[in-house]
Design an enzyme around this catalytic site. Structure first.
Site, PDB file in Angstrom:
ATOM      1  CD  GLU A   1      -8.905  -1.096   4.100  1.00  0.00           C
ATOM      2  OE1 GLU A   1      -8.565  -0.595   5.192  1.00  0.00           O
ATOM      3  OE2 GLU A   1      -9.075  -0.421   3.081  1.00  0.00           O
TER       4      GLU A   1
ATOM      5  CG  HIS B   1     -12.817   3.448   2.996  1.00  0.00           C
ATOM      6  ND1 HIS B   1     -13.485   4.446   3.675  1.00  0.00           N
ATOM      7  CD2 HIS B   1     -11.507   3.715   3.136  1.00  0.00           C
ATOM      8  CE1 HIS B   1     -12.606   5.285   4.207  1.00  0.00           C
ATOM      9  NE2 HIS B   1     -11.396   4.867   3.887  1.00  0.00           N
TER      10      HIS B   1
ATOM     11  NE  ARG C   1      -6.388   1.170   0.184  1.00  0.00           N
ATOM     12  CZ  ARG C   1      -6.419   2.388   0.715  1.00  0.00           C
ATOM     13  NH1 ARG C   1      -5.297   2.975   1.086  1.00  0.00           N
ATOM     14  NH2 ARG C   1      -7.553   3.016   0.874  1.00  0.00           N
TER      15      ARG C   1
ATOM     16  CG  ASP D   1      -5.471   9.414  17.855  1.00  0.00           C
ATOM     17  OD1 ASP D   1      -4.602   8.721  17.324  1.00  0.00           O
ATOM     18  OD2 ASP D   1      -6.297   8.969  18.684  1.00  0.00           O
ATOM     19  CG  PHE D   2     -12.486   9.419  17.189  1.00  0.00           C
ATOM     20  CD1 PHE D   2     -12.891  10.276  16.191  1.00  0.00           C
ATOM     21  CD2 PHE D   2     -13.400   9.070  18.168  1.00  0.00           C
ATOM     22  CE1 PHE D   2     -14.190  10.766  16.164  1.00  0.00           C
ATOM     23  CE2 PHE D   2     -14.697   9.546  18.146  1.00  0.00           C
ATOM     24  CZ  PHE D   2     -15.093  10.397  17.135  1.00  0.00           C
ATOM     25  NE  ARG D   3      -5.898   5.748  19.882  1.00  0.00           N
ATOM     26  CZ  ARG D   3      -5.105   4.949  19.211  1.00  0.00           C
ATOM     27  NH1 ARG D   3      -4.761   3.795  19.716  1.00  0.00           N
ATOM     28  NH2 ARG D   3      -4.630   5.293  18.042  1.00  0.00           N
TER      29      ARG D   3
ATOM     30  NE  ARG E   1      -9.712  12.147   3.781  1.00  0.00           N
ATOM     31  CZ  ARG E   1      -9.739  10.863   3.416  1.00  0.00           C
ATOM     32  NH1 ARG E   1     -10.683  10.422   2.620  1.00  0.00           N
ATOM     33  NH2 ARG E   1      -8.821  10.028   3.846  1.00  0.00           N
TER      34      ARG E   1
ATOM     35  CB  ILE F   1     -13.513   5.440  15.002  1.00  0.00           C
ATOM     36  CG1 ILE F   1     -12.326   6.403  14.904  1.00  0.00           C
ATOM     37  CG2 ILE F   1     -14.628   6.031  15.848  1.00  0.00           C
ATOM     38  CD1 ILE F   1     -12.601   7.646  14.060  1.00  0.00           C
TER      39      ILE F   1
ATOM     40  CG  ASN G   1      -1.872   1.128   1.301  1.00  0.00           C
ATOM     41  OD1 ASN G   1      -1.804   2.052   0.467  1.00  0.00           O
ATOM     42  ND2 ASN G   1      -2.755   1.104   2.271  1.00  0.00           N
TER      43      ASN G   1
ATOM     44  CG  HIS H   1     -10.541  -0.308  18.723  1.00  0.00           C
ATOM     45  ND1 HIS H   1     -10.441  -1.537  19.319  1.00  0.00           N
ATOM     46  CD2 HIS H   1      -9.831  -0.380  17.562  1.00  0.00           C
ATOM     47  CE1 HIS H   1      -9.678  -2.330  18.565  1.00  0.00           C
ATOM     48  NE2 HIS H   1      -9.314  -1.648  17.488  1.00  0.00           N
TER      49      HIS H   1
ATOM     50  CG  LEU I   1     -17.156   4.807  11.637  1.00  0.00           C
ATOM     51  CD1 LEU I   1     -17.920   5.018  12.942  1.00  0.00           C
ATOM     52  CD2 LEU I   1     -17.608   5.819  10.590  1.00  0.00           C
ATOM     53  N   GLY I   2     -12.387   4.993  10.172  1.00  0.00           N
ATOM     54  CA  GLY I   2     -10.958   5.019  10.474  1.00  0.00           C
ATOM     55  C   GLY I   2     -10.479   6.452  10.372  1.00  0.00           C
ATOM     56  CG  ASN I   3      -6.478   7.914  10.389  1.00  0.00           C
ATOM     57  OD1 ASN I   3      -6.651   8.602  11.400  1.00  0.00           O
ATOM     58  ND2 ASN I   3      -5.546   6.982  10.308  1.00  0.00           N
TER      59      ASN I   3
END
Ligand code: ADP
Length: 385
Positions: A372, A168, A80, A270-272, A229, A319, A14, A322, A197-199
């Site tokens: 993926e 995706h 990819r 970062d969602f965390r 975004r 996301i 990738n 987790h 739901l990732g980056n």
């Protein structure tokens, strides 16, 4: 010792503009023999000048993991590729003509396809096995015309290949199949709403295994709120920003792709970290969280309507897999629509695929890990036999 073809791994690559992720994986068993990332490619002061050097670096990293690439009975390399444009609706073995067509699609994906082309060129020079391109858009080539068509003049759209492509796709397809397995039901029978739901974030509506709607569009900027975004904005925003703020088109593109979303609203992407700030009472973080969830609900509702009801709502990627608070917030208040999560099942952060809705719910809510790399390895192996 002879090795049967089912022991032979596929190298999944990738290539991003400044990074190269790799994984050596056996498609049938899913066994990961090695995985890693080479970063800072082409950045000032970096030892990794370009993607050719990055591949040598990968070889060195593999050696440090006791894997000698020259001695690995490699079946193929699976690449990819983000944008397959109107040309590619399935994985394809790469020859010079295919590489040329991928290069031509760079106009549609200037942030992504050029890096993939460079990565493919460097890998083909070094690894004398079949190379396969797996496209992020391919799964959504099945969208009905009503979903894939933008309401702009048709001749212009045809001339410039303007349509909704979706991204995706490898993940949505993999998760749709894995969800059917989790539920022990045939894929053909299921209406699924899938939230990746990732980056980057995207939603899809899948009927009988076929994608019929997705939130990303011509580019991966449309749809859900993401790490950096904006997702959906009024299309009039571009002209307004150009006139009122004096921004150039490139500046607007960068603003909406790299400086907006959760980052633009809260200062962190970062969602965390976002959730920690929410818990500490940070108002900006709370607004970012609320906007993120509001947009998700918007799409869940839309896709229930498009599917005529759903059998399962699936959360996947960083996301989705987790963040219990996000899953709880999306389901909150949707009881009338048959959607609910059981608090203790939702809070259990185990790693496998699992159901988190109460027994007997009309819509099953599930958490299903995406993979993926494995999906790319399998599609690659299927193609080269
Ligand atoms: P990519 O799209 O690059 O593959 P991932 O699918 O790994 O990314 O998702 C990355 C996102 O998942 C980041 O925003 C990260 O903060 C978030 N994430 C990872 N683990 C958790 C967690 N335990 N709780 C909340 N968010 C998480």
């Amino acid at each position: 010792m002879t090795q049967s073809s089912t022991d032979r791994p596929v190298l999944v690559l990738n290539a991003g503009s400044s990074s190269l992720k790799y994984q050596l994986v056996v498609p049938e068993s899913g066994e990961v023999r090695a995985a890693g990332i080479v970063e800072r490619i082409g950045e000032p002061g970096s030892e990794v000048a370009d993607h050719s050097v990055a591949l040598e670096q990968m070889r060195a990293q593999l050696r440090a993991d006791s894997v000698r690439l020259d001695e690995v009975p490699l079946r193929a390399v699976g690449h990819r590729v983000v944008h397959g444009g109107p040309d590619f609706s399935e994985p394809v073995v790469i020859d010079d003509a295919v590489l040329d067509r991928i290069r031509h699609l760079s106009a549609l994906a200037p942030l992504h396809n050029p890096a993939a082309v460079i990565g493919i060129e460097a890998a083909r020079e070094r690894l004398d096995v079949p190379h396969v391109a797996v496209f992020d858009t391919a799964y959504f080539s099945s969208l009905p015309a009503a979903a894939s068509t933008y309401a702009v003049p048709r001749d212009l759209a045809a001339k410039h290949s303007i349509r909704r492509y979706g991204f995706h796709g490898t993940s949505h397809q993999f998760v749709a199949g894995a969800t059917a397995e989790l539920l022990g039901r045939p894929l053909e029978d299921l209406r699924q709403v899938i939230l990746h739901l990732g980056n980057g974030c995207s939603a899809s509506a899948v009927r009988g295994g076929r994608a019929i709607e997705t939130s990303m569009g011509l580019t991966p900027l449309q749809g859900l709120v993401m790490g950096t975004r904006s997702g959906d904005v009024d299309p009039g925003l571009h002209a307004y920003l150009a006139r009122e703020a004096g921004l150039s088109l490139d500046e607007i593109d960068t603003l909406l792709n790299k400086k907006s979303g959760v980052l633009g609203l809260s200062g962190v992407n970062d969602f965390r970290e976002l959730v920690e700030r929410v818990e500490a009472g940070d108002d900006d973080a709370q607004l970012a969280f609320d906007v993120f969830v509001h947009r998700l609900k918007h799409y869940v509702g839309a896709y229930l309507a498009i599917l005529g009801g759903a059998d399962v709502l699936v959360f996947t990627a960083g996301i989705g897999q987790h963040s219990a608070p996000v899953r709880a917030a999306v389901a909150d208040g949707l009881g009338e629509l048959g959607i609910a999560v059981d608090a203790s099942l939702n809070d259990d952060d185990s790693s496998g695929a699992r159901v988190i809705s109460p027994d007997g719910s009309r819509v099953v809510v599930a958490v299903v890990p995406t993979n993926e790399e494995l999906a790319i390895a399998r599609q690659t192996a299927d193609l080269v036999g």
